[in-house]
Design an enzyme around this catalytic site. Structure first.
Site, PDB file in Angstrom:
ATOM      1  N   MET A 200     -55.131  -1.072   2.664  1.00 21.66           N
ATOM      2  CA  MET A 200     -55.683  -0.276   1.391  1.00 21.66           C
ATOM      3  C   MET A 200     -56.797   0.769   1.820  1.00 21.66           C
ATOM      4  O   MET A 200     -58.076   0.713   2.044  1.00 21.66           O
ATOM      5  CB  MET A 200     -56.674  -1.345   0.796  1.00 21.66           C
ATOM      6  CG  MET A 200     -55.846  -2.733   0.068  1.00 21.66           C
ATOM      7  SD  MET A 200     -56.753  -3.793  -0.992  1.00 21.66           S
ATOM      8  CE  MET A 200     -56.734  -4.858   0.249  1.00 21.66           C
TER       9      MET A 200
ATOM     10  N   TRP B 169     -51.289   1.889  -5.822  1.00 21.05           N
ATOM     11  CA  TRP B 169     -51.882   1.010  -6.727  1.00 21.05           C
ATOM     12  C   TRP B 169     -52.224   1.921  -7.712  1.00 21.05           C
ATOM     13  O   TRP B 169     -53.204   2.839  -7.481  1.00 21.05           O
ATOM     14  CB  TRP B 169     -53.288   0.332  -6.232  1.00 21.05           C
ATOM     15  CG  TRP B 169     -53.809  -0.353  -7.156  1.00 21.05           C
ATOM     16  CD1 TRP B 169     -54.875   0.285  -8.056  1.00 21.05           C
ATOM     17  CD2 TRP B 169     -53.973  -1.944  -7.435  1.00 21.05           C
ATOM     18  NE1 TRP B 169     -55.310  -0.858  -8.774  1.00 21.05           N
ATOM     19  CE2 TRP B 169     -54.680  -1.932  -8.586  1.00 21.05           C
ATOM     20  CE3 TRP B 169     -53.269  -2.940  -6.818  1.00 21.05           C
ATOM     21  CZ2 TRP B 169     -54.902  -3.447  -9.157  1.00 21.05           C
ATOM     22  CZ3 TRP B 169     -53.170  -4.170  -7.315  1.00 21.05           C
ATOM     23  CH2 TRP B 169     -54.099  -4.303  -8.467  1.00 21.05           C
TER      24      TRP B 169
ATOM     25  N   GLU C 192     -58.723 -11.085   0.033  1.00 21.70           N
ATOM     26  CA  GLU C 192     -59.675 -10.086   0.284  1.00 21.70           C
ATOM     27  C   GLU C 192     -60.735 -10.633   0.649  1.00 21.70           C
ATOM     28  O   GLU C 192     -61.597 -11.038  -0.223  1.00 21.70           O
ATOM     29  CB  GLU C 192     -59.629  -9.203  -0.821  1.00 21.70           C
ATOM     30  CG  GLU C 192     -58.473  -8.396  -1.214  1.00 21.70           C
ATOM     31  CD  GLU C 192     -58.461  -7.425  -2.461  1.00 21.70           C
ATOM     32  OE1 GLU C 192     -59.510  -7.066  -2.578  1.00 21.70           O
ATOM     33  OE2 GLU C 192     -57.511  -7.195  -2.851  1.00 21.70           O
TER      34      GLU C 192
ATOM     35  N   TRP D  30     -50.375  -6.733 -16.728  1.00 15.86           N
ATOM     36  CA  TRP D  30     -51.006  -6.237 -17.904  1.00 15.86           C
ATOM     37  C   TRP D  30     -50.741  -4.959 -18.658  1.00 15.86           C
ATOM     38  O   TRP D  30     -51.103  -4.492 -19.423  1.00 15.86           O
ATOM     39  CB  TRP D  30     -52.630  -6.517 -18.031  1.00 15.86           C
ATOM     40  CG  TRP D  30     -53.274  -5.816 -16.961  1.00 15.86           C
ATOM     41  CD1 TRP D  30     -53.792  -4.612 -16.808  1.00 15.86           C
ATOM     42  CD2 TRP D  30     -53.517  -6.221 -15.476  1.00 15.86           C
ATOM     43  NE1 TRP D  30     -54.508  -4.333 -15.671  1.00 15.86           N
ATOM     44  CE2 TRP D  30     -53.991  -5.314 -14.695  1.00 15.86           C
ATOM     45  CE3 TRP D  30     -53.180  -7.387 -14.684  1.00 15.86           C
ATOM     46  CZ2 TRP D  30     -54.475  -5.556 -13.304  1.00 15.86           C
ATOM     47  CZ3 TRP D  30     -53.384  -7.865 -13.436  1.00 15.86           C
ATOM     48  CH2 TRP D  30     -54.330  -6.724 -12.686  1.00 15.86           C
TER      49      TRP D  30
ATOM     50  N   TYR E 101     -58.046   3.194   0.843  1.00 18.40           N
ATOM     51  CA  TYR E 101     -58.462   4.002  -0.331  1.00 18.40           C
ATOM     52  C   TYR E 101     -59.795   2.990  -0.700  1.00 18.40           C
ATOM     53  O   TYR E 101     -60.443   2.154  -0.142  1.00 18.40           O
ATOM     54  CB  TYR E 101     -57.585   4.040  -1.467  1.00 18.40           C
ATOM     55  CG  TYR E 101     -56.725   2.722  -1.778  1.00 18.40           C
ATOM     56  CD1 TYR E 101     -57.686   1.561  -2.372  1.00 18.40           C
ATOM     57  CD2 TYR E 101     -55.558   2.624  -1.700  1.00 18.40           C
ATOM     58  CE1 TYR E 101     -56.835   0.407  -2.749  1.00 18.40           C
ATOM     59  CE2 TYR E 101     -54.830   1.667  -1.925  1.00 18.40           C
ATOM     60  CZ  TYR E 101     -55.357   0.492  -2.340  1.00 18.40           C
ATOM     61  OH  TYR E 101     -54.552  -0.670  -2.807  1.00 18.40           O
ATOM     62  N   ASP E 102     -60.719   3.444  -1.882  1.00 15.02           N
ATOM     63  CA  ASP E 102     -61.924   2.832  -2.177  1.00 15.02           C
ATOM     64  C   ASP E 102     -62.992   3.046  -1.209  1.00 15.02           C
ATOM     65  O   ASP E 102     -63.811   2.168  -0.910  1.00 15.02           O
ATOM     66  CB  ASP E 102     -61.730   1.493  -2.662  1.00 15.02           C
ATOM     67  CG  ASP E 102     -61.104   1.236  -3.769  1.00 15.02           C
ATOM     68  OD1 ASP E 102     -60.795   2.082  -4.794  1.00 15.02           O
ATOM     69  OD2 ASP E 102     -60.437  -0.022  -4.013  1.00 15.02           O
TER      70      ASP E 102
ATOM     71  N   PHE F  61     -69.837   2.081  -8.360  1.00 13.20           N
ATOM     72  CA  PHE F  61     -70.859   0.655  -8.395  1.00 13.20           C
ATOM     73  C   PHE F  61     -71.702   0.818  -7.237  1.00 13.20           C
ATOM     74  O   PHE F  61     -72.947   0.187  -7.232  1.00 13.20           O
ATOM     75  CB  PHE F  61     -70.024  -0.354  -8.877  1.00 13.20           C
ATOM     76  CG  PHE F  61     -69.650  -0.402 -10.279  1.00 13.20           C
ATOM     77  CD1 PHE F  61     -70.682  -0.804 -11.304  1.00 13.20           C
ATOM     78  CD2 PHE F  61     -68.320  -0.293 -10.430  1.00 13.20           C
ATOM     79  CE1 PHE F  61     -70.166  -0.717 -12.526  1.00 13.20           C
ATOM     80  CE2 PHE F  61     -67.945  -0.433 -11.841  1.00 13.20           C
ATOM     81  CZ  PHE F  61     -68.860  -0.571 -12.781  1.00 13.20           C
TER      82      PHE F  61
ATOM     83  N   GLY G  44     -55.541 -11.337  -4.929  1.00 10.54           N
ATOM     84  CA  GLY G  44     -56.539 -10.178  -5.507  1.00 10.54           C
ATOM     85  C   GLY G  44     -57.785 -10.417  -5.209  1.00 10.54           C
ATOM     86  O   GLY G  44     -58.292 -11.413  -4.673  1.00 10.54           O
ATOM     87  N   TRP G  45     -58.622  -9.433  -5.812  1.00  8.52           N
ATOM     88  CA  TRP G  45     -60.190  -9.195  -5.649  1.00  8.52           C
ATOM     89  C   TRP G  45     -60.667 -10.776  -5.936  1.00  8.52           C
ATOM     90  O   TRP G  45     -60.422 -10.996  -7.185  1.00  8.52           O
ATOM     91  CB  TRP G  45     -60.736  -8.004  -5.997  1.00  8.52           C
ATOM     92  CG  TRP G  45     -62.148  -8.207  -5.828  1.00  8.52           C
ATOM     93  CD1 TRP G  45     -63.044  -8.249  -6.776  1.00  8.52           C
ATOM     94  CD2 TRP G  45     -63.081  -8.143  -4.668  1.00  8.52           C
ATOM     95  NE1 TRP G  45     -64.570  -8.299  -6.273  1.00  8.52           N
ATOM     96  CE2 TRP G  45     -64.401  -8.019  -4.923  1.00  8.52           C
ATOM     97  CE3 TRP G  45     -62.539  -7.841  -3.407  1.00  8.52           C
ATOM     98  CZ2 TRP G  45     -65.349  -8.174  -3.806  1.00  8.52           C
ATOM     99  CZ3 TRP G  45     -63.547  -7.640  -2.262  1.00  8.52           C
ATOM    100  CH2 TRP G  45     -64.971  -7.610  -2.551  1.00  8.52           C
TER     101      TRP G  45
END
Ligand SMILES: *[C@@H]1O[C@H](CO)[C@@H](O)[C@H](O)[C@H]1NC(C)=O
Ligand SMILES: *[C@@H]1O[C@H](CO)[C@@H](O)[C@H](O)[C@H]1NC(C)=O
Ligand SMILES: *[C@@H]1O[C@H](CO)[C@@H](O)[C@H](O)[C@H]1NC(C)=O
Ligand SMILES: *[C@@H]1O[C@H](CO)[C@@H](O)[C@H](O)[C@H]1NC(C)=O
Ligand SMILES: *[C@@H]1O[C@H](CO)[C@@H](O)[C@H](O)[C@H]1NC(C)=O
Ligand SMILES: *[C@@H]1O[C@H](CO)[C@@H](O)[C@H](O)[C@H]1NC(C)=O
Ligand SMILES: *[C@@H]1O[C@H](CO)[C@@H](O)[C@H](O)[C@H]1NC(C)=O
Length: 439
Positions: free
Chosen positions: A206, A349, A148, A27, A208-209, A214, A107-108
């Protein structure tokens, strides 16, 4: 007579070949006015196309099919060609032979579907066959599985899925890679971690995060390299701890790829680091607390780098907002870590959120420069897809008349075939030179 034997042992370390993997969002032409051709190929080795989503009957689907397959860039290639992102990727691969394009599956949010497919050998077969058809039609170099996440109760099925993919890919007339996006840890046990690492080409962690607007209880860093001794109880995670998790479980370090964010996370109504905050109301694209890296720091803000734990942030005392992200300084520290620990490379990412590749703010360029052009894994991609349903993918020559086939990418890969390069990349060689002097 006196004999003196001197033994000199000389270690010469040959650098491994690193991946520099970037995710490209399907996108991003819509949200960031950023197309495939806007990517600077010279700094990257792999593009992971996000995403092809699985259905529970083993088929796959794309969220923005017009952008993916149809949008016309420059000349209209006609109804027999694939256009859109995949049309451009075809062109991109021909111009940049060192860049391999993998289709990211999942993906998630697709755990339930992966669980169902992986548990059933018939469904696995259908899913693998559909995926192989997709990559051979679209002219791609393999897959990146973003399940995931598999757990101890589904990891055996995950492994069966990987085996089915590997078996199918071994029948292809070109090298097709299998990589996975892996969580910051898992409960698989080291036997399963080792098996998964063995069958895939790389494990993109991954890393990160570590915090999120949230779900975190207090503000904290998104992707700090090291654990902060000053952090409140419970915040022990770091890039180092997630990477070392895989290494200690027996994953060869040369297959462990470090994930880096090209975005920031913001926390509102807060007094700073390790403080309470309220739910997000702002962001680059949605009021979700996430910002494209290229918009950071906000104008007038002073970027701060904690060089003990390698974390970047700024605090806007007027807005009472804390923003955590990676900067060139922390990416340089991560590149050094990556080299020191003989990892397989980096994964970002995602590319449309980076600063322009020629600027000194670009995270992808910073990493690439720190690793060194000569140390990158530039194995050639495949551009022969004679069975594709699309005329421009099947074509021996580019169908884009605005293109010149003699266009050679600036990185100039050696003509080493895939297998040889992969062998080299998995090897950190030590030479022992023993010299004995007899006096
Ligand atoms: C999109 O980017 C192109 C350059 O890549 C530029 O020419 C064009 O003006 C941009 N469009 C918008 C709406 O920003
Ligand atoms: C598979 O499932 C999707 C989503 O439910 C559906 O659109 C598609 O038609 C199904 N395909 C087949 C072959 O059953
Ligand atoms: C064709 O080449 C032009 C010029 O480089 C480029 O702008 C355009 O995106 C290309 N189109 C496709 C489908 O690759
Ligand atoms: C496995 O999937 C196939 C195809 O969807 C289905 O016919 C079969 O019933 C499934 N098997 C089990 C045990 O669920
Ligand atoms: C990195 O992580 C390992 C494993 O968790 C740990 O033993 C080591 O002390 C960490 N290194 C630093 C510098 O924090
Ligand atoms: C980065 O580039 C900017 C703008 O060209 C320049 O002002 C700045 O000094 C550069 N920073 C470094 C660390 O080279
Ligand atoms: C392509 O490049 C070759 C060699 O540089 C040149 O002779 C030729 O004119 C170019 N063709 C086009 C269509 O630009």
């Amino acid at each position: 007579m006196k004999h003196i034997v001197a033994l000199c042992v000389l270690f010469a370390t040959v650098d491994a070949l690193y991946r520099n993997v970037v995710y490209f969002h399907e996108w991003s032409p819509l949200t960031n006015n950023f197309t495939v051709m806007d990517m600077d190929a010279s700094r990257i080795t792999h593009i992971n196309y996000a995403f092809a989503y699985p259905n529970d009957n083993g088929t796959l689907w794309f969220e923005y099919p017009d952008t993916a397959f149809k949008r016309v860039y420059g000349q209209d290639l006609g109804p027999t060609a694939v256009q859109g992102n995949f049309g451009q990727l075809n062109e991109f691969k021909r111009r940049n032979r060192h860049v391999r394009v993998l289709l990211s599956l999942g993906g998630w949010g697709y755990n339930d579907i992966f669980v169902k497919i992986a548990a059933n050998s018939t469904l696995r077969g259908i899913f693998v066959k559909n995926t192989v058809t997709l990559i051979t039609n679209l002219g791609l170099d393999g897959i990146d599985i973003d399940w995931e996440f598999p757990t101890s109760s589904t990891v055996n099925d995950f492994y069966s899925l990987l085996q089915d993919f590997r078996t199918a890919f071994n029948q292809l007339p070109f090298t097709a890679e299998i990589t996975i996006a892996a969580g910051s840890s898992n409960d698989w046990g080291s036997t399963q971690v080792k098996k998964v690492c063995e069958i895939v080409d790389s494990v993109n962690v991954m890393s990160y995060d570590f915090s999120g607007p949230f779900w975190s209880k207090v503000t904290s860093h998104l992707a700090n390299l090291y654990t902060d001794a000053k952090a409140p109880n419970g915040i022990k995670i770091s890039v180092n701890s997630t990477i070392q998790f895989y290494v200690q479980q027996g994953c060869p370090s040369s297959k462990v790829v470090m994930g880096l964010p090209i975005y920031g996370a913001s926390f509102e109504n807060t007094n700073g680091l390790y403080e309470s905050f309220s739910k997000p109301t702002q962001g680059s694209h949605k009021p979700d607390g996430y910002w494209d890296y290229k918009s950071l720091p906000f104008p007038g803000m002073r970027e701060q780098v904690d060089t003990t734990i390698q974390a970047t942030y700024f605090y806007d005392s007027t807005k009472k907002m804390f923003v955590t992200y990676d900067s060139p300084a922390t990416v340089q520290a991560k590149a050094k870590y990556l080299k020191d620990n003989s990892l397989g490379g980096a994964m970002f990412w995602e590319i449309s959120a980076d600063a322009p590749s020629g600027s000194n703010r670009s995270l992808i360029t910073t990493l690439y420069n720190a690793l060194g052009a000569e140390n990158m894994n530039t194995a050639l991609n495949n551009i022969k897809y004679p069975t594709s349903i699309y005329s421009n993918i099947r074509a021996e020559e580019s169908s884009n008349s605005s293109t010149n086939q003699s266009n050679v990418h600036p990185m100039s890969p050696s003509n080493t075939p895939n297998s040889a390069t992969n062998l080299k990349s998995s090897l950190t060689t030590a030479f022992f030179i023993t010299i004995a002097f007899l006096l």
